[in-house]
Design a protein around this motif. Structure first.
Motif, PDB file in Angstrom:
ATOM      1  N   ASP A 185      -8.852  43.150 -55.326  1.00 39.51           N
ATOM      2  CA  ASP A 185      -9.811  42.515 -56.220  1.00 39.51           C
ATOM      3  C   ASP A 185      -9.411  41.042 -56.351  1.00 39.51           C
ATOM      4  OD1 ASP A 185     -11.490  41.706 -58.200  1.00 39.51           O
ATOM      5  OD2 ASP A 185     -10.509  42.866 -59.801  1.00 39.51           O
ATOM      6  N   TRP A 186     -10.329  40.153 -55.961  1.00 44.23           N
ATOM      7  CA  TRP A 186     -10.024  38.719 -56.052  1.00 44.23           C
ATOM      8  C   TRP A 186     -10.575  38.111 -57.336  1.00 44.23           C
ATOM      9  CZ3 TRP A 186      -6.556  37.702 -52.550  1.00 44.23           C
ATOM     10  CH2 TRP A 186      -6.593  38.363 -51.319  1.00 44.23           C
ATOM     11  N   GLY A 187     -11.306  38.913 -58.082  1.00 45.03           N
ATOM     12  CA  GLY A 187     -11.834  38.430 -59.358  1.00 45.03           C
ATOM     13  C   GLY A 187     -12.992  37.465 -59.232  1.00 45.03           C
ATOM     14  N   TYR A 188     -13.790  37.619 -58.166  1.00 45.50           N
ATOM     15  CA  TYR A 188     -14.947  36.722 -58.022  1.00 45.50           C
ATOM     16  C   TYR A 188     -15.974  37.023 -59.102  1.00 45.50           C
ATOM     17  CZ  TYR A 188     -13.252  35.354 -53.410  1.00 45.50           C
ATOM     18  OH  TYR A 188     -12.502  34.857 -52.377  1.00 45.50           O
ATOM     19  N   PRO A 189     -16.403  36.009 -59.826  1.00 46.65           N
ATOM     20  CA  PRO A 189     -17.437  36.252 -60.837  1.00 46.65           C
ATOM     21  C   PRO A 189     -18.791  36.494 -60.168  1.00 46.65           C
ATOM     22  CG  PRO A 189     -16.872  33.921 -60.757  1.00 46.65           C
ATOM     23  CD  PRO A 189     -15.987  34.606 -59.757  1.00 46.65           C
ATOM     24  N   GLU A 190     -19.669  37.182 -60.840  1.00 43.29           N
ATOM     25  CA  GLU A 190     -21.021  37.411 -60.310  1.00 43.29           C
ATOM     26  C   GLU A 190     -21.791  36.096 -60.354  1.00 43.29           C
ATOM     27  OE1 GLU A 190     -22.373  39.899 -58.728  1.00 43.29           O
ATOM     28  OE2 GLU A 190     -20.441  40.926 -58.912  1.00 43.29           O
ATOM     29  N   THR A 191     -22.098  35.538 -59.217  1.00 43.42           N
ATOM     30  CA  THR A 191     -22.916  34.318 -59.193  1.00 43.42           C
ATOM     31  C   THR A 191     -24.075  34.552 -58.237  1.00 43.42           C
ATOM     32  OG1 THR A 191     -21.510  33.443 -57.436  1.00 43.42           O
ATOM     33  CG2 THR A 191     -21.042  32.678 -59.659  1.00 43.42           C
ATOM     34  N   GLU A 192     -25.141  33.818 -58.433  1.00 47.16           N
ATOM     35  CA  GLU A 192     -26.316  34.037 -57.590  1.00 47.16           C
ATOM     36  C   GLU A 192     -26.073  33.553 -56.169  1.00 47.16           C
ATOM     37  OE1 GLU A 192     -31.141  33.588 -57.763  1.00 47.16           O
ATOM     38  OE2 GLU A 192     -29.916  32.804 -59.375  1.00 47.16           O
ATOM     39  N   TYR A 193     -25.464  32.372 -56.067  1.00 48.61           N
ATOM     40  CA  TYR A 193     -25.210  31.793 -54.745  1.00 48.61           C
ATOM     41  C   TYR A 193     -23.723  31.519 -54.545  1.00 48.61           C
ATOM     42  CZ  TYR A 193     -30.197  30.874 -54.977  1.00 48.61           C
ATOM     43  OH  TYR A 193     -31.534  31.000 -55.113  1.00 48.61           O
ATOM     44  N   GLY A 194     -23.278  31.721 -53.333  1.00 53.21           N
ATOM     45  CA  GLY A 194     -21.934  31.296 -52.956  1.00 53.21           C
ATOM     46  C   GLY A 194     -20.827  32.020 -53.697  1.00 53.21           C
ATOM     47  N   GLN A 195     -19.624  31.625 -53.350  1.00 59.90           N
ATOM     48  CA  GLN A 195     -18.459  32.173 -54.013  1.00 59.90           C
ATOM     49  C   GLN A 195     -17.542  31.025 -54.352  1.00 59.90           C
ATOM     50  OE1 GLN A 195     -18.133  35.037 -51.153  1.00 59.90           O
ATOM     51  NE2 GLN A 195     -18.539  36.720 -52.537  1.00 59.90           N
ATOM     52  N   MET A 196     -16.347  31.342 -54.835  1.00 59.73           N
ATOM     53  CA  MET A 196     -15.453  30.264 -55.223  1.00 59.73           C
ATOM     54  C   MET A 196     -14.210  30.263 -54.348  1.00 59.73           C
ATOM     55  SD  MET A 196     -15.860  30.833 -59.250  1.00 59.73           S
ATOM     56  CE  MET A 196     -15.335  29.269 -59.911  1.00 59.73           C
ATOM     57  N   PHE A 197     -13.628  29.085 -54.200  1.00 60.98           N
ATOM     58  CA  PHE A 197     -12.390  28.980 -53.427  1.00 60.98           C
ATOM     59  C   PHE A 197     -11.240  29.664 -54.156  1.00 60.98           C
ATOM     60  CE2 PHE A 197     -14.410  25.175 -51.476  1.00 60.98           C
ATOM     61  CZ  PHE A 197     -14.255  25.558 -50.157  1.00 60.98           C
ATOM     62  N   ILE A 198     -11.318  29.610 -55.475  1.00 59.04           N
ATOM     63  CA  ILE A 198     -10.198  30.121 -56.263  1.00 59.04           C
ATOM     64  C   ILE A 198     -10.727  30.617 -57.608  1.00 59.04           C
ATOM     65  CG2 ILE A 198      -9.593  27.867 -57.286  1.00 59.04           C
ATOM     66  CD1 ILE A 198      -6.607  28.896 -56.424  1.00 59.04           C
ATOM     67  N   THR A 199     -10.099  31.657 -58.120  1.00 61.55           N
ATOM     68  CA  THR A 199     -10.544  32.217 -59.404  1.00 61.55           C
ATOM     69  C   THR A 199      -9.352  32.326 -60.356  1.00 61.55           C
ATOM     70  OG1 THR A 199     -10.085  34.507 -58.773  1.00 61.55           O
ATOM     71  CG2 THR A 199     -12.274  33.645 -58.207  1.00 61.55           C
ATOM     72  N   GLN A 200      -9.648  32.452 -61.624  1.00 59.03           N
ATOM     73  CA  GLN A 200      -8.590  32.624 -62.626  1.00 59.03           C
ATOM     74  C   GLN A 200      -7.780  33.879 -62.325  1.00 59.03           C
ATOM     75  OE1 GLN A 200      -7.834  30.345 -65.019  1.00 59.03           O
ATOM     76  NE2 GLN A 200      -6.028  31.645 -65.275  1.00 59.03           N
ATOM     77  N   HIS A 201      -8.498  34.909 -61.841  1.00 61.65           N
ATOM     78  CA  HIS A 201      -7.859  36.179 -61.485  1.00 61.65           C
ATOM     79  C   HIS A 201      -6.746  35.966 -60.447  1.00 61.65           C
ATOM     80  CE1 HIS A 201      -7.959  40.594 -60.638  1.00 61.65           C
ATOM     81  NE2 HIS A 201      -7.578  40.187 -59.453  1.00 61.65           N
ATOM     82  N   MET A 202      -7.008  35.069 -59.497  1.00 61.73           N
ATOM     83  CA  MET A 202      -5.998  34.799 -58.458  1.00 61.73           C
ATOM     84  C   MET A 202      -4.733  34.195 -59.068  1.00 61.73           C
ATOM     85  SD  MET A 202      -8.461  33.272 -55.510  1.00 61.73           S
ATOM     86  CE  MET A 202      -9.791  34.238 -54.803  1.00 61.73           C
ATOM     87  N   PHE A 203      -4.914  33.303 -60.030  1.00 70.14           N
ATOM     88  CA  PHE A 203      -3.755  32.717 -60.717  1.00 70.14           C
ATOM     89  C   PHE A 203      -3.005  33.796 -61.485  1.00 70.14           C
ATOM     90  CE2 PHE A 203      -6.189  28.750 -60.314  1.00 70.14           C
ATOM     91  CZ  PHE A 203      -5.179  27.914 -59.874  1.00 70.14           C
TER      92      PHE A 203
END
Ligand code: COA
Length: 355
Positions: A218-236
């Motif tokens: 689980d990388w902790g990606y938030p539900e967003t309509e478009y795209g993803q993120m390079f980094i998430t709080q979950h990763m930290f």
């Protein structure tokens, strides 16, 4: 016939030394464990907020340029190998150009992302450009700032104790002196095991390769309509921002591929291991270098090792080691010098240079 010669070489390591005993204070490890498994006694860490791969690379480059007897303005191509760039983009090549104060020359700058084999890959690329006559003063730099991205808790100890910061650089020029220069380079890769030695965040994978890590992560990606993120709080929060290494697996591959790619280069030139005067391997682990040296029938003195003092400096390790060997007078005119590297990717390669 035009060949590539190393016209000047330089290296730079930051002043700050961190011993195994220093690391013992912040994580559950011992000087004995580190020395026994890796040979490392200490490594250097860059000065915070002041030094980067670019600045360290520039210091090494200035020495190489001076020793080549040219001026910065004569450099006609920059190649920069690092896995720890100042920015996600642009790469360190252009930053080095700026650091050296030669932006007005508008020479090309190329970045190489091949981790431990980055310097050998860079040398091979440069060699092709020199042989075709396209460039005459190529500046090839390998530099790393590992201390910026390591896990200094016990959790990260298997990786953290190994790596150190530093930089090395060479100026490459054409030569038509009979028999002299780079005789050959051999390059390989196999992406099957890309995640066995990797730092995958921040990255644009979006979780696509998760299963390759051997578990459903689980990388902790938030539900967003478009795209993803390079980094998430979950990763930290979950320590997913640090390098990962399956040490025993990497070790097994390395001791197989190092001799293989060295022999490939030797065979292609009708040479044997007995012709090697000095082997300068990527400083991955003293045990790996010792194994490779023995396998090739070389004496310990024929295998340059300085990992004891610098740790593994990835793309910088070969030029730092070669620079030391040259400064120590261990390389003489006519000597056959072999460079070899293996690392993350996996990527590996070798080079034979008649000095
Ligand atoms: N201090 C103390 N103990 C440590 C440690 C550290 N810094 N790092 C790992 N350990 C522990 C492990 O947790 C493990 O404990 P366990 O048996 O209770 O689970 C034990 O030591 C053995 O771990 P393992 O990873 O199997 O050790 P190893 O003998 O394979 O040595 C490396 C680890 C990393 C030194 C070795 O695998 C290696 O050098 N691999 C190649 C690495 C390399 O070259 N990387 C760069 C490639 S370019």
């Amino acid at each position: 016939m035009l060949r590539t010669k190393i016209a000047g070489i330089g290296s730079y390591v930051p002043e700050k030394t961190v011993t195994n005993h220093d690391l013992q204070k912040v994580m559950d490890t011992t000087d004995e464990w580190i020395q026994e498994r890796t040979g490392i006694r200490e490594r250097h860490y860059a000065e915070k907020h002041k030094e980067t791969s670019t600045t360290m690379g520039a210091r090494a480059a200035e020495i190489a340029i001076e020793r080549a007897g040219i001026s910065k303005r004569d450099v006609d191509f920059i190649i920069f190998a690092t896995l720890s760039p100042d920015y996600y983009f642009p790469g360190c090549g252009v930053l080095l150009q700026r650091e050296l104060g030669i932006t007005d020359t508008e020479i090309p700058a190329l970045d190489i992302r091949n981790q431990c084999s980055g310097f050998v890959y860079g040398l091979s690329v440069a060699d092709q450009f020199i042989k075709t006559g396209m460039y005459k003063n190529i500046l090839l730099v390998g530099a790393e700032i590992h201390s910026m991205g390591l896990d200094f808790t016990t959790e990260g100890r298997n990786v953290t104790v190994i790596f150190g910061d530093g930089a090395g650089a060479v100026v490459l020029q054409p030569t038509d002196e009979e028999g002299k220069g780079v005789l050959t380079t051999k390059l390989h890769s196999n992406g099957t095991y890309a995640e066995k030695l990797a730092m995958i965040n921040p990255g644009a994978h979006g979780g696509y390769h998760s299963e390759k890590m051997g578990e459903d992560i689980d990388w902790g990606y938030p539900e967003t309509e478009y795209g993803q993120m390079f980094i998430t709080q979950h990763m930290f929060d979950n320590g997913q921002i640090y390098p990962y290494m399956d040490g025993p697996f990497v070790f097994k591959m390395a001791v197989q591929k190092f001799p293989e790619v060295i022999m490939e280069a030797l065979h292609s030139q009708s040479l044997t291991a007995a012709d090697i005067n000095l082997l300068v391997p990527h400083q991955a682990n003293l045990r790996i270098s010792e194994f490779v040296g023995k396998k090739l029938g070389l004496s310990p003195a024929q295998v340059w090792s300085n990992i004891q003092r610098y740790g593994n400096t990835t793309a910088a390790s070969i030029p730092i080691a070669l620079c030391e060997a040259v400064e120590a007078g261990a390389v003489k005119a006519g000597d056959l010098v072999c460079l070899a590297a293996f690392g993350s990717g996996f990527t590996w390669g070798s080079a034979l240079i008649r000095w």
